[in-house]
Design a protein around this motif. Sequence first.
Motif, short mmCIF file in Angstrom:
data_model
loop_
_atom_site.label_atom_id
_atom_site.label_comp_id
_atom_site.label_asym_id
_atom_site.label_seq_id
_atom_site.Cartn_x
_atom_site.Cartn_y
_atom_site.Cartn_z
N HIS A 180 0.83 -1.21 0.00
CA HIS A 180 0.00 0.00 0.00
C HIS A 180 0.86 1.26 0.00
O HIS A 180 0.32 2.37 -0.04
CB HIS A 180 -0.92 0.02 1.22
N PHE A 181 2.18 1.10 0.03
CA PHE A 181 3.09 2.22 0.19
C PHE A 181 2.67 3.10 1.37
O PHE A 181 2.75 4.34 1.32
CB PHE A 181 3.19 3.06 -1.08
N ALA A 182 2.22 2.45 2.44
CA ALA A 182 1.84 3.15 3.66
C ALA A 182 3.04 3.17 4.59
O ALA A 182 3.50 2.12 5.06
CB ALA A 182 0.65 2.45 4.33
N LEU A 183 3.56 4.35 4.86
CA LEU A 183 4.75 4.47 5.69
C LEU A 183 4.41 4.24 7.16
O LEU A 183 3.35 4.67 7.63
CB LEU A 183 5.37 5.86 5.54
N PRO A 184 5.31 3.60 7.90
CA PRO A 184 5.11 3.51 9.35
C PRO A 184 5.31 4.87 10.00
O PRO A 184 5.89 5.78 9.40
CB PRO A 184 6.20 2.52 9.79
N GLU A 185 4.80 5.02 11.20
CA GLU A 185 4.99 6.27 11.92
C GLU A 185 6.48 6.56 12.10
O GLU A 185 7.29 5.64 12.25
CB GLU A 185 4.30 6.23 13.28
N ALA A 186 6.82 7.83 12.11
CA ALA A 186 8.23 8.22 12.14
C ALA A 186 8.95 7.79 13.40
O ALA A 186 10.18 7.71 13.42
CB ALA A 186 8.35 9.74 11.97
N TYR A 187 8.23 7.50 14.49
CA TYR A 187 8.89 7.10 15.73
C TYR A 187 9.26 5.62 15.75
O TYR A 187 9.92 5.17 16.68
CB TYR A 187 8.02 7.43 16.95
N LYS A 188 8.85 4.86 14.73
CA LYS A 188 9.18 3.43 14.70
C LYS A 188 10.66 3.24 14.41
O LYS A 188 11.40 4.18 14.10
CB LYS A 188 8.34 2.74 13.64
N ARG A 251 17.72 10.32 -3.89
CA ARG A 251 16.50 9.61 -4.26
C ARG A 251 16.23 8.48 -3.28
O ARG A 251 17.16 7.86 -2.72
CB ARG A 251 16.60 9.02 -5.66
N LEU A 252 14.93 8.21 -3.07
CA LEU A 252 14.49 7.05 -2.31
C LEU A 252 13.64 6.19 -3.23
O LEU A 252 12.67 6.69 -3.83
CB LEU A 252 13.69 7.47 -1.07
N TYR A 253 13.99 4.91 -3.34
CA TYR A 253 13.24 3.98 -4.18
C TYR A 253 12.48 3.03 -3.26
O TYR A 253 13.07 2.13 -2.64
CB TYR A 253 14.17 3.21 -5.11
N HIS A 254 11.19 3.23 -3.16
CA HIS A 254 10.35 2.48 -2.23
C HIS A 254 9.93 1.17 -2.90
O HIS A 254 9.24 1.19 -3.93
CB HIS A 254 9.14 3.30 -1.83
N ALA A 255 10.34 0.06 -2.32
CA ALA A 255 10.13 -1.27 -2.90
C ALA A 255 8.99 -1.98 -2.18
O ALA A 255 9.10 -2.29 -0.99
CB ALA A 255 11.41 -2.10 -2.81
N ALA A 256 7.90 -2.21 -2.87
CA ALA A 256 6.72 -2.87 -2.27
C ALA A 256 6.94 -4.37 -2.22
O ALA A 256 6.70 -5.08 -3.20
CB ALA A 256 5.47 -2.54 -3.07
N VAL A 257 7.43 -4.84 -1.08
CA VAL A 257 7.72 -6.27 -0.94
C VAL A 257 6.88 -6.95 0.14
O VAL A 257 6.77 -8.18 0.16
CB VAL A 257 9.22 -6.51 -0.64
N ALA A 258 6.29 -6.17 1.05
CA ALA A 258 5.56 -6.75 2.18
C ALA A 258 4.06 -6.71 1.91
O ALA A 258 3.49 -5.64 1.70
CB ALA A 258 5.89 -5.99 3.46
N VAL A 259 3.44 -7.87 1.92
CA VAL A 259 1.99 -7.98 1.70
C VAL A 259 1.31 -8.11 3.06
O VAL A 259 1.53 -9.10 3.77
CB VAL A 259 1.66 -9.19 0.83
N PRO A 260 0.51 -7.12 3.47
CA PRO A 260 -0.15 -7.20 4.79
C PRO A 260 -1.04 -8.43 4.89
O PRO A 260 -1.74 -8.79 3.95
CB PRO A 260 -0.98 -5.91 4.84
N ARG A 261 -0.96 -9.09 6.04
CA ARG A 261 -1.79 -10.27 6.30
C ARG A 261 -3.09 -9.81 6.96
O ARG A 261 -3.06 -9.19 8.02
CB ARG A 261 -1.04 -11.24 7.21
N SER A 262 -4.20 -10.08 6.33
CA SER A 262 -5.49 -9.56 6.76
C SER A 262 -5.78 -9.90 8.22
O SER A 262 -5.59 -11.03 8.67
CB SER A 262 -6.60 -10.15 5.88
N GLY A 263 -6.22 -8.88 8.97
CA GLY A 263 -6.63 -9.07 10.35
C GLY A 263 -5.50 -9.16 11.35
O GLY A 263 -5.72 -9.45 12.52
N THR A 264 -4.26 -8.90 10.91
CA THR A 264 -3.10 -8.97 11.81
C THR A 264 -2.20 -7.76 11.57
O THR A 264 -2.45 -6.94 10.68
CB THR A 264 -2.27 -10.25 11.58
#
Length: 356
Positions: A180-188, A251-264
């Motif tokens: 989803h290219f959803a970034l984690p919160e900056a404090y992570k 440059r930052l190249y954002h690589a979509a490799v992680a598929v979220p597991r539904s409900g977790t």
Amino acid sequence: MAEGTVDHASVLHDLKEVRRAGMVRLRDVRLPALSAAASAALAREGESGSGTSAGAVEWLLRLAVDRLGGGNLQEAAEYTLGMAPGTRDWPGADRRRRAAGVYGVSVERFRKHQEGMVLGQIAEQIGRLTAEAPPTGNLVDTHRVLTAAAGDRSVPVTLHVHPVDLLRGVDAIVVPSNTHFALPEAYKSSVSASLRRAAASWSLTGELLADPVHEELRDWAARKGTSGRPVVPGTVAATGSGALAERGIRRLYHAAVAVPRSGTNDYDVLPADVTRAVAGALALLAEESPRFDPPLRSVCLPLLGSGRGGLSYQESVEAVWAAVDAELSRGADPALHLIVRHPEPARLLLRTLARD
């Protein structure tokens, strides 16, 4: 305690003391089992100490927690002990509440069930760290140039052993992301969170003034028509680097490799998607290079998928290098950098890639 062994019950007792005190008060707590375990682990690393007993214990705890393999277990462990960014001085009750939230249970249920499991798993990792055979070499360099075989030739690769936000003078960084290219919160504490934080602009009082990477990824999704929907694993999105440009990162190249597991809160990562993403990032570097002055040439690769994605270091190394090998065989010639945070994966890279 015999050399190279730890008593599980004693270590678990000390871990409960750390949970109550937090990392900020390690010096004030008597931790005989953890101190002995840290000394044994340091001896196996070829070092005699880590400055202070508290420093050695913190080193051991962070190493043990990092070996939990990501996911809810590691995140809850970081909150439980006060290792998550910003939680070092949190009261024990606040840390327990946040750890319970990771599992979606009440504080009382977490205290009675998951907390014991989390501390037990940390104790298990500490036992393994003190029982392992000593490494064949002592890697202390934060930067090291090795020669690796790629395609039909040998290529220089700069290996960095430090947090990614300390990187300087590399044109592009490949950033692990979810589909989803959803970034984690900056404090992570993840690679993507660290780079989001470093690219942002902050006031002197810590107020967020600009969050350019988040905004550019949102704009990228709008242009591509993917807003609110996942992209195909292996997709790469390019953004600017915000404040990181002051450090020579363009440059930052954002690589979509992680598929979220539904409900977790967990993800699935396939090595093939890692290989495809790295190949895409290297191709994007070559495509964008002429548009910049001077042209883009250097690129830094972390071990994609080896955090919460669940891939072993070995699986990630093989998946990343398969793409590098293929691209170099086709004539690509980037200046390659690899980055890891800890000595363990660094030694693996040296064993796997280094050539005399």
